[in-house]
Design an enzyme around this catalytic site. Structure first.
Site, PDB file in Angstrom:
ATOM      1  CD  GLU A 139      -2.739   1.358   2.470  1.00  0.00           C
ATOM      2  OE1 GLU A 139      -2.548   0.593   3.428  1.00  0.00           O
ATOM      3  OE2 GLU A 139      -3.625   2.212   2.463  1.00  0.00           O
TER       4      GLU A 139
ATOM      5  CE  LYS B  25      -5.972   0.031   1.543  1.00  0.00           C
ATOM      6  NZ  LYS B  25      -6.749  -0.499   2.656  1.00  0.00           N
TER       7      LYS B  25
HETATM    8  C1  5MM Z   1      -7.774   1.945   8.387  1.00  0.00           C
HETATM    9  O1  5MM Z   1      -6.666   2.815   8.280  1.00  0.00           O
HETATM   10  C2  5MM Z   1      -5.410   2.225   7.913  1.00  0.00           C
HETATM   11  C3  5MM Z   1      -4.238   2.839   8.600  1.00  0.00           C
HETATM   12  O2  5MM Z   1      -4.475   3.072   9.885  1.00  0.00           O
HETATM   13  P1  5MM Z   1      -3.311   3.744  10.766  1.00  0.00           P
HETATM   14  O3  5MM Z   1      -3.012   5.076  10.152  1.00  0.00           O
HETATM   15  O4  5MM Z   1      -3.974   3.856  12.076  1.00  0.00           O
HETATM   16  O5  5MM Z   1      -2.143   2.820  10.771  1.00  0.00           O
HETATM   17  C4  5MM Z   1      -5.106   2.499   6.450  1.00  0.00           C
HETATM   18  O6  5MM Z   1      -3.923   1.875   6.037  1.00  0.00           O
HETATM   19  C5  5MM Z   1      -6.226   2.011   5.624  1.00  0.00           C
HETATM   20  O7  5MM Z   1      -6.187   0.600   5.575  1.00  0.00           O
HETATM   21  C6  5MM Z   1      -6.138   2.561   4.228  1.00  0.00           C
HETATM   22  O8  5MM Z   1      -5.636   3.873   4.205  1.00  0.00           O
HETATM   23  C7  5MM Z   1      -7.520   2.533   3.639  1.00  0.00           C
HETATM   24  O9  5MM Z   1      -8.342   3.322   4.442  1.00  0.00           O
HETATM   25  P2  5MM Z   1      -9.066   4.553   3.761  1.00  0.00           P
HETATM   26  O10 5MM Z   1      -9.817   5.180   4.901  1.00  0.00           O
HETATM   27  O11 5MM Z   1      -7.994   5.429   3.173  1.00  0.00           O
HETATM   28  O12 5MM Z   1      -9.952   3.930   2.700  1.00  0.00           O
END
Ligand code: 5MM
Length: 340
Positions: A179, A221
Protein backbone atom coordinates in the site's frame (compact mmCIF):
# COMPACT_ATOMS: atom_id res chain seq x y z
CA UNK A 1 9.75 -22.43 -6.14
CA UNK A 2 8.22 -21.00 -2.95
CA UNK A 3 7.01 -23.91 -0.80
CA UNK A 4 3.93 -21.82 -0.03
CA UNK A 5 3.02 -21.27 -3.66
CA UNK A 6 -0.26 -23.24 -3.51
CA UNK A 7 -1.32 -21.56 -0.27
CA UNK A 8 -0.54 -18.10 -1.67
CA UNK A 9 -2.51 -18.86 -4.83
CA UNK A 10 -5.48 -20.15 -2.79
CA UNK A 11 -5.52 -16.89 -0.79
CA UNK A 12 -5.32 -14.82 -3.97
CA UNK A 13 -8.23 -16.82 -5.46
CA UNK A 14 -10.30 -16.24 -2.33
CA UNK A 15 -9.55 -12.50 -2.26
CA UNK A 16 -9.77 -11.65 -5.94
CA UNK A 17 -13.38 -12.37 -6.81
CA UNK A 18 -15.42 -10.49 -9.36
CA UNK A 19 -17.66 -7.93 -7.70
CA UNK A 20 -16.01 -8.21 -4.27
CA UNK A 21 -13.59 -5.96 -2.42
CA UNK A 22 -11.87 -5.64 0.94
CA UNK A 23 -12.88 -3.96 4.19
CA UNK A 24 -10.00 -2.11 5.85
CA UNK A 25 -10.67 -2.22 9.59
CA UNK A 26 -7.04 -1.99 10.68
CA UNK A 27 -7.03 1.41 12.38
CA UNK A 28 -4.27 1.63 14.98
CA UNK A 29 -5.03 2.93 18.51
CA UNK A 30 -4.67 6.67 17.76
CA UNK A 31 -6.61 6.43 14.48
CA UNK A 32 -9.59 4.50 15.86
CA UNK A 33 -9.71 6.97 18.78
CA UNK A 34 -9.95 9.83 16.26
CA UNK A 35 -12.74 8.05 14.32
CA UNK A 36 -14.69 7.20 17.52
CA UNK A 37 -14.36 10.79 18.76
CA UNK A 38 -16.38 12.06 15.77
CA UNK A 39 -19.39 10.14 17.13
CA UNK A 40 -18.68 10.65 20.86
CA UNK A 41 -17.48 7.11 21.58
CA UNK A 42 -14.53 6.50 23.90
CA UNK A 43 -11.81 4.23 22.49
CA UNK A 44 -11.80 1.46 25.09
CA UNK A 45 -10.85 -2.13 24.29
CA UNK A 46 -14.49 -3.15 24.80
CA UNK A 47 -15.82 -0.46 22.43
CA UNK A 48 -13.29 -1.42 19.77
CA UNK A 49 -14.33 -5.07 20.18
CA UNK A 50 -18.03 -4.18 19.96
CA UNK A 51 -17.47 -2.06 16.83
CA UNK A 52 -15.42 -4.64 14.99
CA UNK A 53 -17.84 -7.45 16.02
CA UNK A 54 -20.62 -5.35 14.53
CA UNK A 55 -18.71 -4.94 11.24
CA UNK A 56 -17.71 -8.59 10.86
CA UNK A 57 -21.06 -9.89 12.06
CA UNK A 58 -23.00 -7.95 9.40
CA UNK A 59 -25.31 -10.53 7.82
CA UNK A 60 -24.58 -10.98 4.11
CA UNK A 61 -21.31 -8.99 4.12
CA UNK A 62 -19.50 -11.91 2.48
CA UNK A 63 -21.55 -11.37 -0.68
CA UNK A 64 -19.63 -8.15 -1.39
CA UNK A 65 -16.47 -8.40 0.73
CA UNK A 66 -13.86 -11.13 0.22
CA UNK A 67 -11.32 -10.05 2.82
CA UNK A 68 -10.91 -7.91 5.92
CA UNK A 69 -7.74 -6.19 7.11
CA UNK A 70 -7.60 -6.36 10.89
CA UNK A 71 -5.48 -4.70 13.55
CA UNK A 72 -3.35 -6.96 15.78
CA UNK A 73 -5.63 -6.44 18.79
CA UNK A 74 -8.70 -7.64 16.84
CA UNK A 75 -7.07 -10.96 15.94
CA UNK A 76 -7.12 -11.82 19.65
CA UNK A 77 -10.71 -10.66 20.30
CA UNK A 78 -13.99 -12.59 20.33
CA UNK A 79 -17.61 -11.80 19.56
CA UNK A 80 -20.21 -11.82 22.39
CA UNK A 81 -20.76 -15.57 21.97
CA UNK A 82 -17.03 -16.28 22.38
CA UNK A 83 -16.25 -16.91 18.70
CA UNK A 84 -12.89 -15.37 17.66
CA UNK A 85 -13.51 -12.41 15.34
CA UNK A 86 -11.21 -13.93 12.69
CA UNK A 87 -13.42 -17.09 12.65
CA UNK A 88 -16.55 -14.97 12.46
CA UNK A 89 -15.12 -13.34 9.32
CA UNK A 90 -14.01 -16.68 7.84
CA UNK A 91 -17.49 -18.16 8.48
CA UNK A 92 -18.92 -15.36 6.30
CA UNK A 93 -16.47 -16.34 3.54
CA UNK A 94 -14.30 -13.30 4.37
CA UNK A 95 -10.55 -13.98 4.51
CA UNK A 96 -8.91 -12.43 7.60
CA UNK A 97 -5.72 -10.42 7.08
CA UNK A 98 -3.58 -8.22 9.29
CA UNK A 99 -1.86 -4.85 9.15
CA UNK A 100 1.75 -5.58 10.07
CA UNK A 101 3.49 -2.22 9.81
CA UNK A 102 4.23 -0.33 13.02
CA UNK A 103 3.23 3.07 11.69
CA UNK A 104 5.16 5.95 10.23
CA UNK A 105 7.83 8.26 11.64
CA UNK A 106 9.75 11.22 10.19
CA UNK A 107 12.41 10.20 7.72
CA UNK A 108 15.76 11.41 9.06
CA UNK A 109 17.52 14.02 6.91
CA UNK A 110 14.39 14.48 4.80
CA UNK A 111 12.19 17.19 6.38
CA UNK A 112 8.49 16.64 5.62
CA UNK A 113 8.91 13.04 4.47
CA UNK A 114 7.87 9.94 6.39
CA UNK A 115 9.00 6.32 6.52
CA UNK A 116 7.06 3.29 7.74
CA UNK A 117 8.66 1.04 10.36
CA UNK A 118 8.10 -2.55 11.49
CA UNK A 119 10.55 -4.81 9.66
CA UNK A 120 12.48 -5.95 12.75
CA UNK A 121 11.05 -9.26 14.00
CA UNK A 122 8.43 -9.31 11.25
CA UNK A 123 9.00 -12.96 10.27
CA UNK A 124 8.35 -14.09 13.87
CA UNK A 125 5.23 -11.95 14.13
CA UNK A 126 3.87 -13.37 10.87
CA UNK A 127 4.18 -16.90 12.28
CA UNK A 128 1.96 -15.89 15.22
CA UNK A 129 -0.58 -14.07 13.04
CA UNK A 130 -0.86 -17.12 10.79
CA UNK A 131 -1.65 -19.31 13.79
CA UNK A 132 -4.36 -16.80 14.73
CA UNK A 133 -5.97 -17.20 11.30
CA UNK A 134 -4.46 -14.40 9.16
CA UNK A 135 -3.89 -15.33 5.51
CA UNK A 136 -2.65 -12.02 4.15
CA UNK A 137 -0.89 -8.93 5.40
CA UNK A 138 -0.77 -5.22 4.70
CA UNK A 139 1.91 -2.51 4.98
CA UNK A 140 1.25 1.16 4.24
CA UNK A 141 3.80 3.70 3.09
CA UNK A 142 2.72 7.34 3.13
CA UNK A 143 3.87 10.14 0.81
CA UNK A 144 3.14 13.81 1.50
CA UNK A 145 2.83 16.02 -1.57
CA UNK A 146 4.13 19.57 -1.99
CA UNK A 147 6.06 21.21 -4.81
CA UNK A 148 9.21 19.51 -3.47
CA UNK A 149 7.84 16.46 -1.58
CA UNK A 150 8.18 13.55 -1.60
CA UNK A 151 11.95 13.62 -1.97
CA UNK A 152 13.67 10.98 -4.13
CA UNK A 153 15.10 9.63 -0.86
CA UNK A 154 11.60 9.05 0.62
CA UNK A 155 10.41 7.41 -2.58
CA UNK A 156 13.40 5.04 -2.59
CA UNK A 157 13.43 4.26 1.14
CA UNK A 158 9.70 3.48 1.30
CA UNK A 159 9.88 1.33 -1.84
CA UNK A 160 12.71 -0.68 -0.32
CA UNK A 161 10.77 -1.25 2.93
CA UNK A 162 7.60 -2.25 1.04
CA UNK A 163 9.60 -4.76 -0.99
CA UNK A 164 11.38 -6.22 2.05
CA UNK A 165 8.03 -6.59 3.81
CA UNK A 166 6.48 -8.27 0.74
CA UNK A 167 9.38 -10.73 0.48
CA UNK A 168 9.09 -11.69 4.17
CA UNK A 169 5.34 -12.24 3.74
CA UNK A 170 5.68 -14.44 0.67
CA UNK A 171 8.38 -16.48 2.36
CA UNK A 172 6.00 -17.00 5.33
CA UNK A 173 3.06 -17.95 3.08
CA UNK A 174 1.02 -14.77 3.56
CA UNK A 175 -0.11 -12.71 0.57
CA UNK A 176 1.32 -9.18 0.87
CA UNK A 177 -0.84 -6.17 0.14
CA UNK A 178 1.50 -3.39 -0.87
CA UNK A 179 0.00 0.00 0.00
CA UNK A 180 1.77 3.14 -1.20
CA UNK A 181 -0.55 6.02 -0.27
CA UNK A 182 0.01 9.40 -1.88
CA UNK A 183 -1.90 11.70 0.46
CA UNK A 184 -4.74 13.96 -0.69
CA UNK A 185 -3.83 16.69 1.83
CA UNK A 186 -2.78 19.97 0.20
CA UNK A 187 -3.65 22.24 -2.68
CA UNK A 188 -1.77 20.37 -5.40
CA UNK A 189 -3.24 19.79 -8.85
CA UNK A 190 -4.28 16.41 -10.21
CA UNK A 191 -1.30 16.62 -12.59
CA UNK A 192 1.09 16.90 -9.63
CA UNK A 193 -0.62 13.89 -7.99
CA UNK A 194 -0.23 11.93 -11.24
CA UNK A 195 3.46 12.85 -11.44
CA UNK A 196 4.15 11.78 -7.84
CA UNK A 197 2.07 8.58 -8.09
CA UNK A 198 3.91 7.63 -11.27
CA UNK A 199 7.32 8.12 -9.60
CA UNK A 200 6.23 6.24 -6.46
CA UNK A 201 4.79 3.21 -8.27
CA UNK A 202 7.72 3.05 -10.66
CA UNK A 203 10.13 2.85 -7.73
CA UNK A 204 7.93 0.39 -5.81
CA UNK A 205 7.85 -2.09 -8.70
CA UNK A 206 11.57 -1.66 -9.27
CA UNK A 207 12.17 -2.62 -5.61
CA UNK A 208 9.67 -5.50 -5.76
CA UNK A 209 11.58 -6.87 -8.75
CA UNK A 210 14.90 -6.48 -6.92
CA UNK A 211 13.48 -8.55 -4.04
CA UNK A 212 12.08 -11.27 -6.38
CA UNK A 213 8.47 -10.73 -5.41
CA UNK A 214 6.06 -13.05 -7.22
CA UNK A 215 3.68 -10.44 -8.65
CA UNK A 216 0.93 -13.03 -9.17
CA UNK A 217 0.94 -13.57 -5.39
CA UNK A 218 0.63 -9.96 -4.24
CA UNK A 219 -2.01 -7.24 -4.33
CA UNK A 220 -1.53 -3.51 -4.80
CA UNK A 221 -3.50 -1.02 -2.70
CA UNK A 222 -2.84 2.40 -4.21
CA UNK A 223 -4.42 5.80 -3.83
CA UNK A 224 -6.36 7.17 -6.79
CA UNK A 225 -5.00 10.05 -8.83
CA UNK A 226 -7.03 13.03 -7.63
CA UNK A 227 -6.46 16.73 -6.94
CA UNK A 228 -5.46 17.83 -3.41
CA UNK A 229 -8.28 18.46 -0.91
CA UNK A 230 -7.66 22.24 -1.00
CA UNK A 231 -7.62 22.34 -4.81
CA UNK A 232 -10.70 22.93 -6.98
CA UNK A 233 -12.25 19.46 -7.41
CA UNK A 234 -11.66 17.63 -10.69
CA UNK A 235 -14.50 15.72 -12.28
CA UNK A 236 -14.85 12.00 -11.69
CA UNK A 237 -14.17 10.94 -15.29
CA UNK A 238 -10.93 12.93 -15.43
CA UNK A 239 -9.68 11.46 -12.15
CA UNK A 240 -10.56 7.95 -13.35
CA UNK A 241 -8.77 8.51 -16.62
CA UNK A 242 -5.59 9.85 -14.97
CA UNK A 243 -5.64 7.00 -12.43
CA UNK A 244 -5.81 4.31 -15.11
CA UNK A 245 -3.15 6.06 -17.23
CA UNK A 246 -0.68 6.07 -14.32
CA UNK A 247 -1.45 2.45 -13.39
CA UNK A 248 -1.07 1.28 -17.00
CA UNK A 249 2.36 2.94 -17.14
CA UNK A 250 3.69 1.55 -13.89
CA UNK A 251 1.98 -1.70 -12.76
CA UNK A 252 2.89 -4.97 -14.50
CA UNK A 253 -0.08 -7.02 -15.78
CA UNK A 254 1.06 -9.99 -13.66
CA UNK A 255 -0.10 -8.26 -10.45
CA UNK A 256 -3.11 -10.25 -9.20
CA UNK A 257 -5.35 -7.31 -8.39
CA UNK A 258 -5.56 -3.64 -7.51
CA UNK A 259 -7.70 -2.66 -4.52
CA UNK A 260 -7.88 1.10 -3.98
CA UNK A 261 -7.86 2.93 -0.65
CA UNK A 262 -10.35 5.79 -0.22
CA UNK A 263 -7.90 8.24 1.40
CA UNK A 264 -10.43 10.76 2.76
CA UNK A 265 -12.85 10.85 -0.18
CA UNK A 266 -16.50 10.83 0.87
CA UNK A 267 -18.15 7.41 0.65
CA UNK A 268 -20.10 8.53 -2.44
CA UNK A 269 -17.01 9.96 -4.18
CA UNK A 270 -15.01 6.79 -3.56
CA UNK A 271 -17.79 4.68 -5.10
CA UNK A 272 -18.26 6.99 -8.09
CA UNK A 273 -14.49 7.01 -8.79
CA UNK A 274 -14.26 3.23 -8.63
CA UNK A 275 -17.17 2.89 -11.02
CA UNK A 276 -15.68 5.41 -13.49
CA UNK A 277 -12.32 3.63 -13.33
CA UNK A 278 -13.99 0.32 -14.16
CA UNK A 279 -15.75 1.87 -17.15
CA UNK A 280 -12.36 2.48 -18.81
CA UNK A 281 -11.03 -0.26 -21.06
CA UNK A 282 -7.39 -1.32 -21.59
CA UNK A 283 -6.43 -2.55 -18.16
CA UNK A 284 -5.17 -6.02 -17.29
CA UNK A 285 -6.01 -6.34 -13.57
CA UNK A 286 -9.23 -6.56 -11.57
CA UNK A 287 -9.83 -3.14 -9.96
CA UNK A 288 -11.78 -3.10 -6.73
CA UNK A 289 -11.93 -1.45 -3.29
CA UNK A 290 -10.10 -1.82 0.00
CA UNK A 291 -11.80 1.04 1.78
CA UNK A 292 -11.62 2.01 5.43
CA UNK A 293 -13.35 5.33 5.95
CA UNK A 294 -15.51 5.12 2.80
CA UNK A 295 -17.07 1.88 4.10
CA UNK A 296 -17.09 2.63 7.82
CA UNK A 297 -18.20 6.27 8.07
CA UNK A 298 -21.95 5.70 7.48
CA UNK A 299 -22.23 2.71 9.86
CA UNK A 300 -20.15 4.50 12.51
CA UNK A 301 -22.52 7.48 12.40
CA UNK A 302 -25.48 5.11 12.71
CA UNK A 303 -23.95 3.17 15.62
CA UNK A 304 -22.67 5.93 17.94
CA UNK A 305 -21.69 3.28 20.48
CA UNK A 306 -25.30 2.17 21.17
CA UNK A 307 -26.23 -1.52 21.13
CA UNK A 308 -29.73 -0.51 20.02
CA UNK A 309 -28.26 0.87 16.76
CA UNK A 310 -26.36 -2.25 15.69
CA UNK A 311 -28.85 -3.38 13.02
CA UNK A 312 -29.12 0.08 11.49
CA UNK A 313 -25.31 0.36 11.38
CA UNK A 314 -25.00 -3.05 9.74
CA UNK A 315 -27.55 -2.01 7.11
CA UNK A 316 -25.48 1.12 6.40
CA UNK A 317 -22.29 -0.96 6.00
CA UNK A 318 -24.01 -3.48 3.76
CA UNK A 319 -25.33 -0.70 1.54
CA UNK A 320 -21.85 0.80 0.97
CA UNK A 321 -20.37 -2.65 0.40
CA UNK A 322 -23.11 -3.46 -2.15
CA UNK A 323 -22.67 -0.16 -4.01
CA UNK A 324 -18.89 -0.54 -4.13
CA UNK A 325 -19.26 -4.11 -5.35
CA UNK A 326 -21.46 -2.75 -8.15
CA UNK A 327 -18.84 -0.07 -8.89
CA UNK A 328 -16.15 -2.75 -9.13
CA UNK A 329 -18.19 -4.12 -12.05
CA UNK A 330 -18.98 -0.68 -13.59
CA UNK A 331 -22.63 -1.12 -12.60
CA UNK A 332 -23.13 1.74 -10.14
CA UNK A 333 -25.41 4.69 -10.71
CA UNK A 334 -25.75 7.67 -8.34
CA UNK A 335 -29.49 6.90 -8.29
CA UNK A 336 -28.61 3.70 -6.37
CA UNK A 337 -27.69 5.97 -3.42
CA UNK A 338 -31.40 6.46 -2.67
CA UNK A 339 -31.96 2.71 -2.16
CA UNK A 340 -31.67 1.44 1.41
C1 5MM B 1 -7.77 1.95 8.39
O1 5MM B 1 -6.67 2.82 8.28
C2 5MM B 1 -5.41 2.23 7.91
C3 5MM B 1 -4.24 2.84 8.60
O2 5MM B 1 -4.48 3.07 9.88
P1 5MM B 1 -3.31 3.74 10.77
O3 5MM B 1 -3.01 5.08 10.15
O4 5MM B 1 -3.97 3.86 12.08
O5 5MM B 1 -2.14 2.82 10.77
C4 5MM B 1 -5.11 2.50 6.45
O6 5MM B 1 -3.92 1.88 6.04
C5 5MM B 1 -6.23 2.01 5.62
O7 5MM B 1 -6.19 0.60 5.58
C6 5MM B 1 -6.14 2.56 4.23
O8 5MM B 1 -5.64 3.87 4.21
C7 5MM B 1 -7.52 2.53 3.64
O9 5MM B 1 -8.34 3.32 4.44
P2 5MM B 1 -9.07 4.55 3.76
O10 5MM B 1 -9.82 5.18 4.90
O11 5MM B 1 -7.99 5.43 3.17
O12 5MM B 1 -9.95 3.93 2.70
Amino acid sequence: MNTHSDALQATIDALVQRGKGLLAADESGPTIAKRFKTVGVESTEENRRAWRSLLLGTPGLGEFVSGVILYEETLGQCADDGEPLSSLAARQGIVPGIKVDKGKISLAHAPGDEITQGLDGLAERLGRYKEQGARFAKWRAVYNISSTLPSPLAIEANAESLARYAAICQEAGLVPIVEPEVLMDGEHSIERCAQVTDAVLHEVFHALHRHSIVLEHMLLKPSMVVAGKEHVPVNVTEAASQTVTVLNRTVPPAVAGIFFLSGGQTPEEATAHLDAINRIGRRPWPLSFSYGRALQEPPLKAWRGQAANVSEAQRALLKRARLNAAAAQARYSTEDESTS
